[in-house]
Design a protein around this motif. Structure first.
Motif, PDB file in Angstrom:
ATOM      1  N   PRO A 264       0.659  -1.230  -0.126  1.00 53.15           N
ATOM      2  CA  PRO A 264       0.019   0.003  -0.051  1.00 53.15           C
ATOM      3  C   PRO A 264       0.770   1.409   0.007  1.00 53.15           C
ATOM      4  CG  PRO A 264       0.157  -0.769   2.306  1.00 53.15           C
ATOM      5  CD  PRO A 264       0.865  -1.932   1.317  1.00 53.15           C
ATOM      6  N   VAL A 265       0.083   2.263  -0.149  1.00 49.70           N
ATOM      7  CA  VAL A 265       0.634   3.767  -0.067  1.00 49.70           C
ATOM      8  C   VAL A 265       0.516   4.074   1.506  1.00 49.70           C
ATOM      9  CG1 VAL A 265       0.534   6.252  -0.651  1.00 49.70           C
ATOM     10  CG2 VAL A 265       0.349   4.500  -2.388  1.00 49.70           C
ATOM     11  N   PHE A 266       1.645   4.422   2.127  1.00 51.30           N
ATOM     12  CA  PHE A 266       1.418   4.757   3.524  1.00 51.30           C
ATOM     13  C   PHE A 266       1.107   6.472   3.486  1.00 51.30           C
ATOM     14  CE2 PHE A 266       3.299   7.151   7.150  1.00 51.30           C
ATOM     15  CZ  PHE A 266       2.597   6.654   8.282  1.00 51.30           C
ATOM     16  N   VAL A 267       0.257   6.695   4.296  1.00 53.31           N
ATOM     17  CA  VAL A 267       0.171   8.352   4.336  1.00 53.31           C
ATOM     18  C   VAL A 267      -0.008   8.608   5.893  1.00 53.31           C
ATOM     19  CG1 VAL A 267      -1.322  10.362   3.829  1.00 53.31           C
ATOM     20  CG2 VAL A 267      -1.217   8.530   2.304  1.00 53.31           C
ATOM     21  N   GLY A 268       0.754   9.682   6.153  1.00 53.77           N
ATOM     22  CA  GLY A 268       0.820  10.156   7.726  1.00 53.77           C
ATOM     23  C   GLY A 268       1.834  11.159   7.819  1.00 53.77           C
ATOM     24  N   PHE A 269       1.090  12.180   8.759  1.00 50.99           N
ATOM     25  CA  PHE A 269       1.886  13.383   8.940  1.00 50.99           C
ATOM     26  C   PHE A 269       2.411  13.719  10.351  1.00 50.99           C
ATOM     27  CE2 PHE A 269      -0.852  14.735   5.397  1.00 50.99           C
ATOM     28  CZ  PHE A 269       0.068  14.608   4.458  1.00 50.99           C
ATOM     29  N   GLY A 279     -11.571  16.548   4.968  1.00 53.03           N
ATOM     30  CA  GLY A 279     -11.244  16.899   3.199  1.00 53.03           C
ATOM     31  C   GLY A 279     -10.115  16.100   2.926  1.00 53.03           C
ATOM     32  N   MET A 280      -9.235  15.954   3.558  1.00 55.35           N
ATOM     33  CA  MET A 280      -7.839  15.456   3.055  1.00 55.35           C
ATOM     34  C   MET A 280      -7.978  13.972   2.766  1.00 55.35           C
ATOM     35  SD  MET A 280      -3.907  15.287   4.707  1.00 55.35           S
ATOM     36  CE  MET A 280      -3.660  17.417   4.094  1.00 55.35           C
ATOM     37  N   VAL A 281      -8.786  13.417   3.723  1.00 64.16           N
ATOM     38  CA  VAL A 281      -8.869  11.983   3.784  1.00 64.16           C
ATOM     39  C   VAL A 281      -9.761  11.714   2.322  1.00 64.16           C
ATOM     40  CG1 VAL A 281      -9.931   9.754   4.505  1.00 64.16           C
ATOM     41  CG2 VAL A 281      -8.443  11.274   5.856  1.00 64.16           C
ATOM     42  N   ARG A 282     -10.892  12.482   1.960  1.00 65.28           N
ATOM     43  CA  ARG A 282     -11.718  12.147   0.969  1.00 65.28           C
ATOM     44  C   ARG A 282     -10.698  12.376  -0.495  1.00 65.28           C
ATOM     45  NH1 ARG A 282     -15.373  15.177   3.964  1.00 65.28           N
ATOM     46  NH2 ARG A 282     -14.807  17.076   3.120  1.00 65.28           N
ATOM     47  N   ASP A 283      -9.874  13.560  -0.303  1.00 69.62           N
ATOM     48  CA  ASP A 283      -9.272  13.765  -1.700  1.00 69.62           C
ATOM     49  C   ASP A 283      -7.920  12.523  -1.739  1.00 69.62           C
ATOM     50  OD1 ASP A 283     -10.268  15.963  -2.029  1.00 69.62           O
ATOM     51  OD2 ASP A 283      -8.638  17.161  -1.092  1.00 69.62           O
ATOM     52  N   LEU A 284      -7.615  11.940  -0.729  1.00 62.29           N
ATOM     53  CA  LEU A 284      -6.684  10.769  -0.761  1.00 62.29           C
ATOM     54  C   LEU A 284      -7.441   9.607  -1.312  1.00 62.29           C
ATOM     55  CD1 LEU A 284      -4.099   9.396  -0.044  1.00 62.29           C
ATOM     56  CD2 LEU A 284      -5.084   9.092   2.429  1.00 62.29           C
TER      57      LEU A 284
END
Length: 444
Positions: A264-269, A279-284
Motif C-alpha cells: 500500500p501507500v502509507f500516508v501520515g503526517f 477533506g484531506m482523507v476524501r481527497d486521498l
C-alpha cells in the motif's frame, strides 16, 4: 558512570536517543532517558531507564485547545512558531525543575535542541556572574538530527534561501534562524539564569556555547552532505536506529491488511496538523482509487480518520494509530509524509520512494533532499496540496527511476551504524571511566 539523555519533544526527538542509549549501555554506562511522561512507550522494552518529566506533551496537543491551535497553525510557519513558544513557556518551570534534579544525579548529559540552553545554564560554573566561556561543571554533549548550524552550503543547512548553491546569503539567513530558535527555546534557561543571578543570554553567547560543545549530528552523510564550515566540535554519524528494531511487531489488523494484497501507500503526517482532516482523507481516497492503489492512513495529530467515509469507498484503506516505521515502511510502495527528520530517515532506510508534504521548520529541507537524491518528486507544501498534485507526485514516486534510486540509497544507509558510532565518540571523549573528559571536541 551515569549518563542522562534528554528527549524533550515528540516521538521523533526521543526515539533516536533510545538507540544511542542502547549502544552506550553496551559500553558499560548506566543510561537514563528523560522525556515527557506520555512518551514512556517509546522507551519501553529498550533496556534504557525511563525518567518521566512531570508533564505530558503529545496528549494535550491531541485534545481540546491544543488540537485547535495546531490545526489553525497549519497554514503558516509563524503559527507553528507561536505554538512552540507557548509550549516552551508553559512547561518552563516544570522542565527546569525536572531537568535540574536529573542533571544533578548524572555524571554526563546529552541534550537536544529544546534543552541545550537549559542544560548549558544548569552546568555553568557558579559565581553569580555571566556564564560566558566557562567550562561546564559536567561533560555535556549536544545531539541533533537535522543540520541546524549556520552554513553557506545550501545542501548542508536546514534553512537556506539558496538551497542548491553555496552563498553568503545562506549563512546570513541560517544565523537569523538561529536567533529565532533561541527565542523559542530559551524560557527554561532564562529561568535558571535568573535564579543564579546571571544575565539573560545574548545570541552571540548562545552560538559560542553551541560551537564549543561536543556535538553529534545523527543524519547519514549520504543524505546530508558534510559542510566545510561546520564547527570543529561537530561530528556526523549515520542515523540512530534501535538495535532491536527487527523485534518490533505490527498490530494484528495491520499485519493482516498487508498480507492480502499489493504493497500500500502509507500516508501520515506525524505530529503535524491539518485544518480539514476529513477533506484531506476524501481527497486521498479519490487519488488512490484513480490510481488503483491501496492505502494505510496514520491518524497522527492531524486526525486523519476513515470514520466518516462510506464503507464501500474505503475497502482498500486501513486507518491505523502509531506503528513502528522501521517495520511498516519496507512493506509499502510509497511513503507520503510531512518530512520530519525521523520519518524521513525511516523511509530512506526502508528503501522505498517518498512523497514529502512539508509543513514547517526543517521539513522543506528534507523534502528537497529527497527530490535531489531522486527518491521523491519535488516536495508539495501543505498549503499547496491538491488532489491533482498528489496524484502526479505518486505517479512520479512509483516510476522505475524513483524505485531504483530509493533502493540504492536505502542499501547505503542501512550499512551505517550511526548510533554505534555516536556511542564510540561519546565514550572516547569521556576518556578513562571515571576520569576527566578529553580537552578537545569529539575525536574522529
Amino acid at each position: 558512570m551515569r549518563l542522562l539523555l534528554l528527549g524533550m519533544g515528540s516521538r521523533g526527538d526521543v526515539q533516536p536517543l533510545v538507540a544511542l542509549g542502547q549502544r552506550l549501555r553496551r559500553r558499560g554506562y548506566a543510561v537514563s532517558l528523560a522525556a515527557p511522561a506520555d512518551l514512556g512507550h517509546v522507551v519501553a522494552g529498550s533496556g534504557v531507564d525511563f525518567e518521566p518529566l512531570s508533564f505530558d506533551l503529545e496528549g494535550p496537543l491531541r485534545e481540546g485547545p491544543g488540537r485547535k491551535s495546531l490545526r489553525g497553525s497549519a497554514w503558516t510557519q509563524m503559527g507553528e512558531a507561536r505554538l512552540m513558544r507557548q509550549v516552551m513557556a508553559a512547561t518552563a518551570d516544570a522542565l527546569a525543575s525536572d531537568v535540574g534534579r536529573l542533571v544533578e544525579q548524572a555524571d554526563a548529559v546529552v541534550s537536544g535542541a529544546l534543552t541545550f540552553d537549559l542544560v548549558d545554564a544548569l552546568l555553568a560554573p557558579d559565581g553569580g556572574g555571566d556564564d560566558r566561556g566557562g567550562s561546564p561543571t559536567k561533560p555535556h554533549f549536544y545531539a541533533v538530527f537535522a543540520p541546524v548550524w549556520p552554513s553557506a552550503h545550501g545542501d548542508s543547512v536546514a534553512l537556506a534561501l539558496r538551497p542548491r548553491s553555496t552563498s553568503w546569503v545562506n549563512l546570513a539567513w541560517s544565523r537569523l534562524a538561529g536567533r529565532v530558535a533561541l527565542d523559542l527555546f530559551r524560557p527554561a534557561g532564562d529561568l535558571v539564569r535568573a535564579r543564579k543571578g546571571s544575565p539573560r543570554r545574548r545570541f552571540h553567547d548562545y552560538a559560542a556555547a553551541a560551537e564549543r560543545t561536543p556535538t553529534l549530528l545523527g543524519a547519514s552523510p549520504s543524505v546530508v552532505p558534510p559542510a566545510e564550515d561546520w564547527p570543529p566540535a561537530l561530528r556526523q554519524t549515520g542515523y540512530w536506529v534501535r538495535d532491536d528494531v527487527d523485534g518490533e511487531a505490527l498490530d494484528r489488523e495491520l499485519e493482516s491488511f498487508l498480507a492480502v494484497g499489493d504493497a500500500p501507500v502509507f500516508v501520515g503526517f506525524g505530529s503535524m496538523p491539518t485544518p480539514d482532516p476529513d477533506g484531506m482523507v476524501r481527497d486521498l481516497v479519490g487519488v488512490l482509487g484513480r490510481l488503483g492503489l491501496r492505502g494505510v492512513v496514520s491518524e497522527g495529530l492531524a486526525g486523519l480518520s476513515l470514520e466518516h467515509l462510506p464503507e464501500d469507498g474505503a475497502a482498500e484503506l486501513l486507518g491505523t494509530g502509531p506503528a513502528p516505521h522501521d517495520v511498516l515502511f519496507p512493506r509499502c510502495a510509497v511513503v507520503v509524509h510531512h518530512g520530519g527528520a525521523g520519518t524521513t530517515a525511516a523511509a530512506v532506510r526502508a528503501g522505498v520512494p517518498q512523497v514529502v508534504v512539508p509543513h514547517a521548520a526543517d521539513q522543506p529541507y528534507w523534502g528537497r533532499r529527497m527530490a535531489d537524491l531522486g527518491v521523491a518528486p519535488p516536495p508539495i507544501a501543505r498549503k499547496d496540496l491538491t488532489p491533482a498534485r498528489l496524484q502526479r507526485a505518486l505517479e512520479l514516486a512509483l516510476s522505475p527511476g524513483a524505485r531504483e534510486a530509493a533502493h540504492a540509497l536505502g542499501e547505503r544507509v542501512r550499512a551505517e551504524d550511526g548510533a554505534g558510532d555516536a556511542a564510540r565518540l561519546v565514550d572516547a571523549h569521556l576518556g578513562p571511566r571515571g576520569g576527566s573528559p578529553t580537552s578537545r571536541g569529539l575525536e574522529a
